[in-house]
Motif scaffolding. Structure first.
Motif, short mmCIF file in Angstrom:
data_model
loop_
_atom_site.label_atom_id
_atom_site.label_comp_id
_atom_site.label_asym_id
_atom_site.label_seq_id
_atom_site.Cartn_x
_atom_site.Cartn_y
_atom_site.Cartn_z
N LEU A 527 -17.19 42.16 29.32
CA LEU A 527 -18.32 41.32 28.93
C LEU A 527 -18.05 39.85 29.26
O LEU A 527 -18.91 39.16 29.84
CB LEU A 527 -18.62 41.49 27.45
N LEU A 530 -18.62 38.94 32.80
CA LEU A 530 -19.99 39.01 33.31
C LEU A 530 -20.81 37.76 33.04
O LEU A 530 -21.87 37.58 33.64
CB LEU A 530 -20.70 40.22 32.69
N LEU A 585 -26.01 40.36 33.10
CA LEU A 585 -25.31 41.65 32.99
C LEU A 585 -25.80 42.65 34.05
O LEU A 585 -26.16 43.79 33.73
CB LEU A 585 -25.48 42.25 31.60
N PHE A 590 -21.31 44.36 37.13
CA PHE A 590 -20.49 45.17 36.23
C PHE A 590 -19.46 45.98 37.00
O PHE A 590 -18.29 46.05 36.62
CB PHE A 590 -21.39 46.11 35.40
N LYS A 645 -23.45 46.38 27.05
CA LYS A 645 -24.64 45.84 26.41
C LYS A 645 -24.66 46.15 24.92
O LYS A 645 -25.09 45.31 24.10
CB LYS A 645 -25.89 46.40 27.09
#
Length: 887
Positions: A527, A530, A585, A590, A645
């Motif tokens: 995360l 990103l 994202l 990813f 997410k």
């Protein structure tokens, strides 16, 4: 003290200021003068905090050392803390500790600097101390023999770094036949041949007022300060300085260097000779470096498209030449040649087609904005003035600003063609290699008879004794305004007017070990990676361009920040909120980041540093404890975008977030702007648990992690303790820690491990106090054959803390250090922001430092002794050693 290979050297002699003792006021805040003996003085008034930062710049360094003795200037820097006529070593140690311990020194190629940051009330003490050291030193072979042991530990530490090893080869290649061909560090062989007489002669030759620049920045009266400078330094005689070396650079030639590294990832470097700080093209080189390293440029793009883990460009300038360095990072087991080929292609395209003019303009604005941000730190502002005068040989930092603004695209492109020639590049490939798994330690031998040096009372000179006689709670200048927005976000605003900028510090209180689903370890790392790929409103390049347009620096994630001009505060906050609340994202990004994190993790779990840390935690914590969780290549590769997410939605909550704003902004205005940007952010459900639980006391243990690239052992002794950050006992432990491991020269461990025996270069003691669990640790670096003696002394000194009260002198000095550190922690925007942010996250009052000071004033030696007896177990350490294979 530190010897910085920051790749700078001295100017020649004078800096063009008139040789007169009359002050020249350039503007309302800057006073300049040159004393009759040649000492150049700059006084900058800065009312950020009741603090003063001083830097004495001697225009001498490793450029001027005798042949065969590359570390002479570095060795003398160390000996400057060993006493002078009229100020013994012990007196100097007590003085610098009493000032708050914020001092340092560094040796570069042509400038040796001595820094103090102290309460403004103590400026007289600082100036007297520096003047005595300029006049002369007490240097003999016995003193040098003690210091040599410590400096050789520093050499071992740096030579354990593959990056430093490469740098030594780089400068030897680029600057062969000049003083730049060796670093300022020095070598063990040359130190063994160095004598006290040689160091004394070096001081006598070069340490003179007409070879020095004194910079004073702080909340001081310029007229009074200049008078005090004249009183302390005015009668020091000028000297006839020796001739300085010549710099006749040979044409650079291509060379390739390959080295192993203990890092979890590999590195590719392309090094080039660049203009120096005093060269006509220096400003153009700064712009070129910044443009090549831009997040919108090709090298950085390698980390965005998966070619590398990271790519960039940076410069390390010296006055007569410099180094430009392209870098590419690749995962363990990755293909270095692919990364190298891409780097070469990007640079070749730059030479052939020129640098994008938009990147050049953005680079110019960013450099100029960075100069303004330097005003947000007293020490940083002193550094800026020292760099301008002592390194760049210009009249002021404004001169560099004007030079940057005058740079043209033609000048940048001409420089790129001249310097980024592959036939002139030094190439380095640093490849990760395994050193081994943790092995059970065999101990460090039996108990040794190691009597520590006696605690002799130090009688200070009258001028110093008077300054430190009375202990008083210092006045804090912080007046933060705190709000809680309707969505639960806490906003803290500290207005400051030292610059036309605003800096924002934010944190979402999370704990990946407690909030990550089983089997998804590493999701927080993915995360974080990103956030650099733009937002749902702006793609990566458009978002970065928007930041460049307002010369802002921004980062998003669990820790987020913004640096921006006051005029663009609203626009900057909108961009920060967009990135923090609406990250794009994207699936393609990813896949790239997942592969990168998996590669990094694969190397990390085999690296000696990780193995040592994991082994330490396993010995400290119960089996299955959440703090033992860590990513693996398998857990990272098993993730999908929906996992990321979901983790983001679960952990990023406004009611778990604090945002601190420091700078030229009205609190009410800041509240309006933050509400507009972050007010739509909502949380749902119950707040998550983010604090680790209690743990039982650990059992003693020892482990060793082999590190074939190291020549020195890195040692950490740690134990769990039952004191938490909310227990009143923490005050007594902190106070005792200043006696034992704080105060640098005045601490017991420093004295016993370094000063008296030369076993270590530095030793650090630290309490890490949590909500429910805490640790105490002692760390040092040492040659393998000295670890046993150093460890035994640590245990011995801890037992002494438990068995007898500290002396009244030590207690008073420790109290003075901690009290003086209160204003020192308010001398920069960064320190203010991080202090307020941490206090908020830990749910402590924003004036906690003042409250702590009140407790320190009341504590007795008996209470300190009792706290160490109750909570510290000298024989209960887990000892983790990372270093060469045991023999």
């Amino acid at each position: 003290m530190k010897t910085q290979v920051k790749y700078v050297t001295a100017l020649a002699l004078a800096l063009g200021m008139a040789a007169t003792a009359a002050a020249k006021v350039n503007d309302a805040d800057v006073t300049r003068a040159t004393l009759d003996n040649g000492l150049q003085v700059v006084i900058v008034h800065d009312a950020l905090a009741p603090v003063v930062a001083t830097e004495v710049n001697y225009l001498v360094g490793s450029d001027e050392v005798p042949d065969g003795f590359p570390g002479t200037a570095h060795a003398l820097e160390h000996m400057m803390f060993r006493g002078s006529p009229g100020l013994s070593k012990d007196q100097l140690a007590a003085i610098v500790a009493n000032l708050g311990g914020a001092f340092n020194a560094d040796t570069t190629q042509g400038v040796t600097q001595y820094h103090f940051v102290a309460p403004a009330q103590d400026l007289n003490v600082v100036l007297r101390t520096e003047a005595l050291r300029m006049r002369g030193l007490d240097i003999d072979d016995a003193q040098w023999a003690k210091e040599r042991g410590a400096i050789e530990q520093e050499v071992s530490r740096d030579l354990s770094s593959p990056d430093f090893k490469f740098y030594t080869q780089l400068v030897a290649q680029l600057f062969d036949g000049t003083p730049y061909e060796h670093t300022p560090l020095g070598t063990r062989d040359s130190f063994d041949k160095t004598t006290g007489a040689m160091l004394r002669a070096f001081h006598n030759a070069w340490y003179a007022p007409n070879n020095a620049i004194l910079v004073v920045v702080g909340d001081v009266d310029p007229v009074t300060t200049l008078a005090e400078v004249k009183a302390q330094f005015g009668d020091i005689p000028r000297k006839d300085l020796p001739a300085r070396p010549n710099f006749n650079f040979k044409p650079a030639q291509a060379k390739t260097v390959e080295l192993p590294t203990d890092s979890p990832y590999g590195s590719v470097y392309l090094g080039y000779r660049m203009p120096g700080m005093q060269d006509q093209d220096y400003a153009a080189s700064l712009v070129l470096n910044e443009a090549l390293g831009s997040q919108r440029a090709g090298l950085f793009g390698m980390g965005m498209d998966g070619t590398a883990l990271f790519g960039g460009f940076f410069g390390d300038p010296l006055p007569h030449a410099g180094v430009g360095m392209a870098v590419g990072i690749f995962p363990r087991g990755g293909d270095a040649q692919t990364v190298l080929a891409k780097m070469q292609a990007v640079l070749a395209e730059t030479v052939a087609n020129g640098v994008d003019p938009a990147l050049i303009e953005a680079a110019k604005r960013k450099i100029v904005a960075g100069l303004e941000l330097k005003k947000n730190s007293m020490e940083g502002l002193a550094d800026t003035w020292s760099e301008a005068l002592a390194f760049q040989q210009v009249e002021s930092p404004d001169a560099m600003k004007q030079a940057i603004e005058a740079v043209t695209p033609d000048a940048v492109n001409a420089l790129a063609k001249r310097t980024l020639d592959p036939s002139l590049a030094t190439t380095a490939i640093l490849t990760p290699e395994s050193s081994g798994k943790p092995i059970s330690g065999k101990g460090f031998g039996g108990a040794e008879s190691l009597a520590s040096s006696p605690d002799k009372p130090v009688v200070l000179p009258e001028w110093a004794a008077q300054a430190f006689e009375k202990l008083a709670l210092p006045r804090s200048t912080l007046r933060p305004v705190s709000y809680v927005l309707p969505n639960g976000l806490r906003l803290i605003v500290q207005p400051e007017t030292t610059s036309d900028t605003v800096q924002v510090y934010g944190r979402v209180h999370t704990n990946e070990d407690l909030q990550t689903a089983q089997g998804e370890e590493g999701v927080s790392d993915v995360l974080d990676g990103l956030f650099t790929f733009g937002t749902t409103n702006l793609d990566r390049l458009a978002f970065q361009q928007a930041l460049d347009d307002i010369s802002a620096q921004e980062s998003a994630g669990t820790n987020f920040s913004l640096s921006v001009s006051s005029a663009h505060f609203t626009e900057g906050m909108k961009l920060l909120a967009d990135n923090e609340l609406h990250p794009a994202l994207p699936q393609q990004a990813f896949s790239v980041v997942q592969q990168q994190i998996a590669g990094i993790t694969a190397g990390q779990v085999q690296s000696p540093a990780f193995l040592a840390r994991l082994g330490l935690y396993k010995a400290l914590l119960p089996e299955g404890d959440a703090q033992l969780r860590h990513p693996t290549p398998q857990s990272v590769t098993s993730l999908n975008l929906s996992d990321v997410k979901s983790y983001y939605a679960q952990t990023f909550r406004p009611d778990m977030t604090t945002l601190v704003v420091v700078g030229k902004v009205d609190p009410a205005q800041a509240k309006r702007v933050v509400e507009a940007a972050f007010g739509g952010w909502k949380a749902s459900g119950v707040k998550p648990a983010v604090e680790y639980g209690e743990v039982p006391p650990n059992k003693p243990a020892q482990l060793h992690v082999p590190d074939s690239s190291s020549v020195q052992d890195s040692v950490k002794l740690a134990q769990t303790i039952s004191v938490t950050r909310d227990d009143l006992a923490r005050y007594a432990l902190n106070l005792g820690n200043e006696v034992l491991g704080g105060g640098f020269y005045a601490s017991r461990l420093y004295r016993d491990l370094r000063d008296q025996r030369g076993l270590v270069y530095t030793v650090d003691t630290r309490f890490n106090l949590g909500k429910h669990r805490s640790t105490y640790a002692v760390s040092f670096g040492s040659d393998p054959d000295k670890v046993a003696a150093a460890s035994a002394l640590v245990v011995q000194d801890l037992k002494q803390m438990q068995q007898e009260p500290v002396s009244e002198e030590d207690l008073k000095r420790a109290k003075g250090i901690l009290l003086r550190q209160i204003p020192l922690a308010e001398a920069s925007f960064d320190e203010i922001g991080e202090q307020l942010l941490t206090l908020s996250i830990e749910d402590r009052p924003l004036d906690a430092m003042t409250i702590a000071g009140q407790h320190y004033l009341q504590l007795s030696a008996a209470e300190v002794q009792q706290a160490y007896a109750n909570y510290i177990r000298p024989d209960g350490f887990v000892t983790a050693v990372k270093g060469p294979e045991p023999k």
